[in-house]
Design a protein around this motif. Sequence first.
Motif, PDB file in Angstrom:
ATOM      1  N   ASP A 151      12.514   7.802 -17.910  1.00 21.91           N
ATOM      2  CA  ASP A 151      13.650   7.657 -17.017  1.00 21.91           C
ATOM      3  C   ASP A 151      13.575   6.344 -16.251  1.00 21.91           C
ATOM      4  N   GLY A 152      12.823   5.390 -16.776  1.00 19.76           N
ATOM      5  CA  GLY A 152      12.653   4.115 -16.105  1.00 19.76           C
ATOM      6  C   GLY A 152      11.478   4.086 -15.166  1.00 19.76           C
ATOM      7  N   TRP A 153      10.822   5.220 -14.990  1.00 21.57           N
ATOM      8  CA  TRP A 153       9.659   5.316 -14.113  1.00 21.57           C
ATOM      9  C   TRP A 153       8.475   5.869 -14.908  1.00 21.57           C
ATOM     10  N   GLY A 154       7.340   5.948 -14.262  1.00 22.97           N
ATOM     11  CA  GLY A 154       6.164   6.500 -14.907  1.00 22.97           C
ATOM     12  C   GLY A 154       5.944   7.955 -14.510  1.00 22.97           C
ATOM     13  N   ASP A 155       4.777   8.472 -14.872  1.00 18.58           N
ATOM     14  CA  ASP A 155       4.380   9.826 -14.487  1.00 18.58           C
ATOM     15  C   ASP A 155       3.522   9.785 -13.234  1.00 18.58           C
ATOM     16  N   SER A 156       3.436  10.909 -12.572  1.00 23.59           N
ATOM     17  CA  SER A 156       2.488  11.030 -11.468  1.00 23.59           C
ATOM     18  C   SER A 156       1.064  10.947 -12.009  1.00 23.59           C
ATOM     19  N   VAL A 157       0.205  10.283 -11.276  1.00 25.29           N
ATOM     20  CA  VAL A 157      -1.196  10.191 -11.676  1.00 25.29           C
ATOM     21  C   VAL A 157      -1.826  11.578 -11.733  1.00 25.29           C
ATOM     22  N   LEU A 158      -1.302  12.507 -10.939  1.00 24.42           N
ATOM     23  CA  LEU A 158      -1.852  13.861 -10.902  1.00 24.42           C
ATOM     24  C   LEU A 158      -1.536  14.662 -12.157  1.00 24.42           C
ATOM     25  N   ARG A 198      15.428  -8.292  -7.890  1.00 22.41           N
ATOM     26  CA  ARG A 198      15.331  -8.103  -6.444  1.00 22.41           C
ATOM     27  C   ARG A 198      14.361  -6.986  -6.067  1.00 22.41           C
ATOM     28  N   LEU A 199      13.715  -6.413  -7.057  1.00 22.02           N
ATOM     29  CA  LEU A 199      12.822  -5.285  -6.819  1.00 22.02           C
ATOM     30  C   LEU A 199      11.439  -5.584  -7.373  1.00 22.02           C
ATOM     31  N   VAL A 200      10.444  -5.129  -6.663  1.00 20.40           N
ATOM     32  CA  VAL A 200       9.069  -5.102  -7.172  1.00 20.40           C
ATOM     33  C   VAL A 200       8.821  -3.680  -7.640  1.00 20.40           C
ATOM     34  N   ILE A 201       8.836  -3.466  -8.948  1.00 16.27           N
ATOM     35  CA  ILE A 201       8.750  -2.132  -9.526  1.00 16.27           C
ATOM     36  C   ILE A 201       7.278  -1.771  -9.728  1.00 16.27           C
ATOM     37  N   LEU A 202       6.872  -0.632  -9.183  1.00 17.18           N
ATOM     38  CA  LEU A 202       5.510  -0.126  -9.343  1.00 17.18           C
ATOM     39  C   LEU A 202       5.579   1.245 -10.013  1.00 17.18           C
ATOM     40  N   HIS A 203       4.785   1.432 -11.043  1.00 18.29           N
ATOM     41  CA  HIS A 203       4.739   2.696 -11.768  1.00 18.29           C
ATOM     42  C   HIS A 203       3.448   3.435 -11.439  1.00 18.29           C
ATOM     43  N   GLY A 204       3.486   4.745 -11.637  1.00 20.51           N
ATOM     44  CA  GLY A 204       2.276   5.540 -11.493  1.00 20.51           C
ATOM     45  C   GLY A 204       1.446   5.438 -12.755  1.00 20.51           C
ATOM     46  N   ALA A 205       1.568   6.421 -13.621  1.00 18.52           N
ATOM     47  CA  ALA A 205       0.948   6.376 -14.948  1.00 18.52           C
ATOM     48  C   ALA A 205       2.031   6.045 -15.962  1.00 18.52           C
ATOM     49  N   LEU A 220       0.836  -1.208   0.000  1.00 20.30           N
ATOM     50  CA  LEU A 220       0.000   0.000   0.000  1.00 20.30           C
ATOM     51  C   LEU A 220       0.867   1.253   0.000  1.00 20.30           C
ATOM     52  N   LYS A 221       1.882   1.284   0.825  1.00 19.31           N
ATOM     53  CA  LYS A 221       2.772   2.455   0.904  1.00 19.31           C
ATOM     54  C   LYS A 221       3.481   2.686  -0.421  1.00 19.31           C
ATOM     55  N   ALA A 222       3.939   1.599  -1.049  1.00 20.65           N
ATOM     56  CA  ALA A 222       4.631   1.729  -2.331  1.00 20.65           C
ATOM     57  C   ALA A 222       3.678   2.184  -3.430  1.00 20.65           C
ATOM     58  N   MET A 223       2.437   1.704  -3.417  1.00 24.66           N
ATOM     59  CA  MET A 223       1.475   2.115  -4.437  1.00 24.66           C
ATOM     60  C   MET A 223       1.137   3.598  -4.306  1.00 24.66           C
ATOM     61  N   ILE A 224       1.009   4.094  -3.085  1.00 21.96           N
ATOM     62  CA  ILE A 224       0.728   5.520  -2.878  1.00 21.96           C
ATOM     63  C   ILE A 224       1.887   6.361  -3.399  1.00 21.96           C
ATOM     64  N   ARG A 225       3.110   5.965  -3.093  1.00 18.83           N
ATOM     65  CA  ARG A 225       4.272   6.717  -3.576  1.00 18.83           C
ATOM     66  C   ARG A 225       4.366   6.655  -5.099  1.00 18.83           C
ATOM     67  N   ALA A 226       4.074   5.488  -5.670  1.00 17.88           N
ATOM     68  CA  ALA A 226       4.163   5.352  -7.125  1.00 17.88           C
ATOM     69  C   ALA A 226       3.122   6.220  -7.816  1.00 17.88           C
ATOM     70  N   ARG A 227       1.897   6.242  -7.291  1.00 24.69           N
ATOM     71  CA  ARG A 227       0.853   7.056  -7.906  1.00 24.69           C
ATOM     72  C   ARG A 227       1.162   8.549  -7.755  1.00 24.69           C
ATOM     73  N   LEU A 228       1.812   8.926  -6.662  1.00 27.70           N
ATOM     74  CA  LEU A 228       2.079  10.340  -6.417  1.00 27.70           C
ATOM     75  C   LEU A 228       3.279  10.844  -7.207  1.00 27.70           C
ATOM     76  N   THR A 229       4.378  10.112  -7.181  1.00 27.54           N
ATOM     77  CA  THR A 229       5.626  10.595  -7.780  1.00 27.54           C
ATOM     78  C   THR A 229       5.960   9.933  -9.110  1.00 27.54           C
TER      79      THR A 229
END
Length: 453
Positions: free
Chosen positions: A194-201, A176-183, A92-101
């Motif tokens: 950059d290897g990550w997604g966008d903020s959902v916002l 070794r990582l569970v990678i979660l993306h936002g958008a 849950l904590k990781a999903m919130i951070r992924a959706r935000l950042t």
Amino acid sequence: MGKLAQIKDGLVNLVANLGTPRDKAASTFYGLPMLSEQEAENAYRGTWLARKVIDIPAMDSCRKWRGWSADQEQITAIEAEEKRLGLQQKVLKAMIRARLTGGAALYIGTGQSDPMLPLKPESIGKGGIRHINVLSKRVLQAGELDLDPESPGYGLPAFYTLSSGTAGQVQIHPSRLVILHGAEKPDPEFGISDGWGDSVLLAISKAIKDADASAANIASLVFEAKVDVIKIPNFMSMLADKEYEQQVLQRLQLAAMAKGINGTLLLDAGEEYEQKQAQFGGLIDLLMGFMQLTSGASDIPMTRLLGQSPGGLNASGESDLRNYYDRISSNQELVLQPSLQVLDECLIRSALGSRPAEVFYNWRSLWQTTDTERATIGKTTAETIKTISETRLLPDEVMSTVAVNMLTEAGIAPGLEAEMLEYGKASPQESTGEDDDEQRAAATPQPNSDSED
């Protein structure tokens, strides 16, 4: 003669300028919206609407969690391992951070000295997972993309670099990582990722700002709901006199005091008084219209986003919630479950010491049944069990197991499976062929000897 422009397709009206370069819509284009990570965090911390948009889908994805299918002892061991590691809360904590950042990760800590080596789940023994840590996008940078078409990780970062204050720069293998993306970002191969997604916002920030601005303007209008207007002859020309200015202020204070005491306003015959009131009709509909846009942009129904009862004739909001829960379920199965695949394989081995092939899990349904619905389901399940039993197609022992599974999965008799297991241990029965023959003979009706005579 002027040169005629060639018109190939589309709706064109030369008189109204539709479809021509003079069309006002011809200047409309989409630009890349800009939303810094700091601005996203400020919105999350300072705006309730942005916080709800981030938190609600993440919380609903983890709220009911998942149900394991295995022996009762195995289920107990796996759930205990999840609880020891705090897996549900950390996802849950990781999903919130992924959706935000735009991204976050879970690090699977096994105690191995070199985190750059691939993690092989088959090497994990009982208690092999020591800890699970949440890593934010800020401290975990993605490395160069793997562009080898023969690689299973094509289009994904070949490694990640953790910025540690004690160990410096540490490279970590993606397994070794569970990678979660936002958008998700489009086309990472073109270098825009950059290897990550966008903020959902990012995509819905305009809708949130419009809703917040509308609410703020309506709140400011409340202070202007009633304005007293007093017209004084030669007011502007007499203001040049400082003594007159003081007299006017004293005069208005006296008038306000008299009005506050007895409700009577004393004015000179040459003065005029009127009261202007702001009209609030339609403002609530306007505000709810902006809230509806935010609801659609975030894909969260109004009943869940605002916690309000649905409006309209015969409206219950049930279909909206079911559609929303279906979307959450799709995200669990198509996005979250594949991301957790390696971790789950390690988790099973860490809990059981091995990997039984029959162990799997399903995400629990978010839909809460009412007492009436549960009673109906219970009645239908009991009638189904009775019908199958009366056919005598299944042995009693098999039918008993089937009935326990049906009642447990339907949620009619919580704890029934465990109680039946304890009952079987407390009263073991060894069936023999003679016992079965005696039971069948006792159950078979015997002919009456008197009637034969």
